[in-house]
Design a protein around this motif. Structure first.
Motif, PDB file in Angstrom:
ATOM      1  N   SER A 428       0.800  -1.234   0.000  1.00  0.00           N
ATOM      2  CA  SER A 428       0.000   0.000   0.000  1.00  0.00           C
ATOM      3  C   SER A 428       0.829   1.279   0.000  1.00  0.00           C
ATOM      4  O   SER A 428       0.261   2.364  -0.071  1.00  0.00           O
ATOM      5  N   ASP A 429       2.164   1.176   0.076  1.00  0.00           N
ATOM      6  CA  ASP A 429       3.035   2.351   0.035  1.00  0.00           C
ATOM      7  C   ASP A 429       3.785   2.326  -1.295  1.00  0.00           C
ATOM      8  O   ASP A 429       4.544   1.393  -1.554  1.00  0.00           O
ATOM      9  N   TYR A 430       3.561   3.353  -2.112  1.00  0.00           N
ATOM     10  CA  TYR A 430       4.049   3.301  -3.489  1.00  0.00           C
ATOM     11  C   TYR A 430       5.056   4.414  -3.772  1.00  0.00           C
ATOM     12  O   TYR A 430       4.791   5.587  -3.485  1.00  0.00           O
ATOM     13  N   THR A 431       6.201   4.024  -4.326  1.00  0.00           N
ATOM     14  CA  THR A 431       7.179   4.987  -4.807  1.00  0.00           C
ATOM     15  C   THR A 431       6.968   5.146  -6.313  1.00  0.00           C
ATOM     16  O   THR A 431       6.821   4.155  -7.029  1.00  0.00           O
ATOM     17  N   PHE A 432       6.942   6.380  -6.773  1.00  0.00           N
ATOM     18  CA  PHE A 432       6.643   6.649  -8.179  1.00  0.00           C
ATOM     19  C   PHE A 432       7.680   7.611  -8.751  1.00  0.00           C
ATOM     20  O   PHE A 432       8.371   8.328  -8.012  1.00  0.00           O
ATOM     21  N   GLY A 433       7.796   7.608 -10.066  1.00  0.00           N
ATOM     22  CA  GLY A 433       8.822   8.425 -10.697  1.00  0.00           C
ATOM     23  C   GLY A 433       8.349   9.091 -11.971  1.00  0.00           C
ATOM     24  O   GLY A 433       7.262   8.817 -12.484  1.00  0.00           O
ATOM     25  N   CYS A 434       9.206   9.991 -12.488  1.00  0.00           N
ATOM     26  CA  CYS A 434       8.967  10.673 -13.756  1.00  0.00           C
ATOM     27  C   CYS A 434      10.212  10.516 -14.625  1.00  0.00           C
ATOM     28  O   CYS A 434      11.300  10.176 -14.148  1.00  0.00           O
ATOM     29  N   TRP A 435      10.052  10.794 -15.901  1.00  0.00           N
ATOM     30  CA  TRP A 435      11.114  10.560 -16.876  1.00  0.00           C
ATOM     31  C   TRP A 435      12.095  11.726 -16.955  1.00  0.00           C
ATOM     32  O   TRP A 435      11.709  12.885 -16.854  1.00  0.00           O
ATOM     33  N   THR A 436      13.368  11.385 -17.161  1.00  0.00           N
ATOM     34  CA  THR A 436      14.374  12.393 -17.469  1.00  0.00           C
ATOM     35  C   THR A 436      14.420  12.593 -18.988  1.00  0.00           C
ATOM     36  O   THR A 436      13.802  11.843 -19.757  1.00  0.00           O
ATOM     37  N   GLU A 437      15.182  13.582 -19.420  1.00  0.00           N
ATOM     38  CA  GLU A 437      15.322  13.823 -20.856  1.00  0.00           C
ATOM     39  C   GLU A 437      16.031  12.670 -21.555  1.00  0.00           C
ATOM     40  O   GLU A 437      15.890  12.483 -22.772  1.00  0.00           O
TER      41      GLU A 437
END
Length: 530
Positions: A428-437
């Motif tokens: 139930s604990d989620y680590t999320f990310g975004c994209w680099t160039e």
């Protein structure tokens, strides 16, 4: 310990507030001093046993059972105290001491021993107890009950059980040390009512309800900015000054310059922040830096001269509870505001100022002003009824908080970890990310709130079915699921590889309709930094 263990067990499986009040009240009436006082300290988070830390307990259990078995069990159960209580082996040699263990006996023993001697004493106690009692003792020792009982509810139960005023209990609570003998003497008619005279005690804050869809008249309500720091109460009486957090914790040592410069006799309510030009950052319109700057100061018991210079603290005052020895809490907000402005004139303007009121002709105009506020230190708007007294807790119709609309970003789930308590069986604990160039996915935050029970089950199923690697209680998952994350603000962060940190992230939506490759970028997030 048996009665307290039974109380905790009952509270864990009870959802009704009234039923919880009765359970605690019945326990307090039936339990003698000082055990009930120490139990109240545990329930309210005021019990401190510095010689017992989680690492000590982990060392004790791993010396008695296979460490791998303990860690696997802890991962499954989701709670260290419960895992240790269930796994603790029956001693081969019967313990020297037997019979019931009183709470006061456990507390006195653990408080009197050094850090080196306390583990052996704790182990001897655990040998004497059954699983439920071990659970209760370990929860008390670590100060992490998490049984659905707030400090306020526990105090309300005490007041209800003995027919005394809960506000009177709150008023003196922080001026009386556990096990609260004078409080119980008063409750049972053996002693006088304790008072807070000449003691710099904490008074519970007045809180606000979310505004939601309500519209109010500005003839009846005053509007002021809601600043993004930490709410503090400053008390100066009998030559002593204390700073208290919203939870009633004494944080004076973390902000010694604020205590030193508060020279007025009285009690004020305000927002503690860091000046906007800290570390070379731009001076904000309101003179305050973002919460990220304030975090550099939080929790520090020893503050260096460099820290004081780099992150100078100040307090933006909201209200005044006492002016000298005069209690102003029953006076209307308009009168208190006038008294606050007068009181603040005697304070150092570099360290204290008064929160600005917002001038708007009507509610529609206020909506426009609020929508245009993107100062990093502004959380939203407060609406305060002009005739409102300063009362403990949330009272409908008096104060409203109107937070600015959250920011959102589409992020990709990267890792998941088991939760605690009733969520201990779910990831139930989620680590999320975004994209680099360069097409790399970097973590930008972690969230566990904002989802329904059905959504939790769905995400848990996704984690279990799309696991790539296991790292203890953490699973790495396939980078295919997009989560829409709502957050209050975003700041630069040197501690994170992505270079950004979100403030209050929570899951807004599960974007099964969106490919992971179309999630947001780190560069896009940085554009949201105010």
């Amino acid at each position: 310990m048996r009665a307290f263990a039974d109380l905790l067990d009952s509270l864990i499986y009870t959802r009704s507030r009234n039923a919880k009040l009765k359970l605690i009240g019945d326990y307090l009436i039936a339990t003698p001093d000082p055990d009930r006082g120490w139990a109240m300290a545990a329930l309210t988070g005021d019990l401190d046993l510095p010689a017992v830390k989680p690492a000590v307990i982990r060392g004790l259990i791993e010396a008695r059972v296979d460490p791998v078995l303990y860690r696997m069990s802890r991962d499954y159960v989701g709670d260290s105290a419960e895992t240790v209580a269930l796994l603790w082996p029956t001693p081969l040699v019967p313990p020297q001491e037997s019979g019931p263990l009183a709470i006061s006996q456990a507390v006195d023993t653990l408080n009197s021993l050094s850090r080196s001697d306390a583990p052996a004493a704790l182990a001897a106690m655990l040998d004497r107890l059954d699983a439920e009692e071990r659970f209760a003792l370990l929860k008390m020792a670590t100060g992490a009950l998490r049984i659905g009982v707030s400090a306020r509810l526990a105090k309300t139960a005490l007041a209800t059980a003995f027919g005394i005023d809960v506000e009177a209990v709150e008023e003196v609570w922080h001026g009386i040390a556990p096990p609260y003998a004078s409080l119980f003497d008063w409750a049972e008619g053996r002693g006088a009512q304790p008072t807070a005279a000449d003691v710099p005690v904490f008074r519970p804050f007045m809180l606000a309800h979310p505004l939601e869809d309500l519209r109010v008249s500005l003839d009846d309500y005053a509007a002021e900015w809601k600043w993004d720091g930490i709410r503090v109460q400053i008390v100066h009486v009998a030559g002593a000054t204390r700073l208290y957090s919203r939870a009633g914790d004494d944080i004076t040592a973390s902000f010694p310059e604020v205590a030193r410069d508060f020279t007025g006799i009285g009690v004020v309510d305000g927002e503690l922040m860091v000046k906007g030009d800290a570390q070379g950052g731009a001076l904000e319109e309101g003179g305050a830096a973002s919460f990220n700057a304030l975090q550099q100061r939080l929790g520090r018991k020893i503050v260096s001269a460099k820290m004081l210079a780099d992150y100078p603290a100040f307090v933006r005052l909201y209200d005044i509870l006492f002016d000298g020895g005069e209690d102003l809490r029953e006076r209307p907000w308009t009168e208190r505001r006038t008294r606050l402005e007068r009181f603040a004139q005697s304070l150092d303007p570099e360290r204290f100022d008064v929160s600005q009121l917002i001038e708007a002709r009507d509610f529609t105009a206020l909506e426009g002003i609020r929508a245009g506020a993107r100062d990093a230190a502004i959380e939203g708007v407060m609406l305060k009824r002009r005739e409102s007294p300063y009362v403990t807790g949330r009272r409908v119709g008096l104060w409203y908080k109107w937070k600015r609309d959250p920011l959102t970003a589409d992020c990709v789930m990267m890792y998941a970890q088991r939760g605690s308590g009733r969520r201990s069986s779910f990831y139930s604990d989620y680590t999320f990310g975004c994209w680099t160039e360069d097409g790399e996915l970097l973590p930008v935050g972690k969230a566990y709130s904002g989802i329904t029970d059905e959504e939790l089950k769905m995400l848990d199923k996704f984690v279990r079915g799309h696991t790539l690697n296991r790292f203890g209680p953490v699973r790495e998952v396939e980078k295919t699921l997009v989560l829409e994350i709502a957050f209050d603000s975003i700041h630069e962060s040197k501690r994170h590889k992505s270079g950004v940190a979100m403030r209050f992230p929570r899951i807004s939506r599960i974007r099964t309709d969106k490919p992971a490759a179309e999630a947001d970028t780190v560069v896009g997030l940085k554009r949201l930094i105010v």
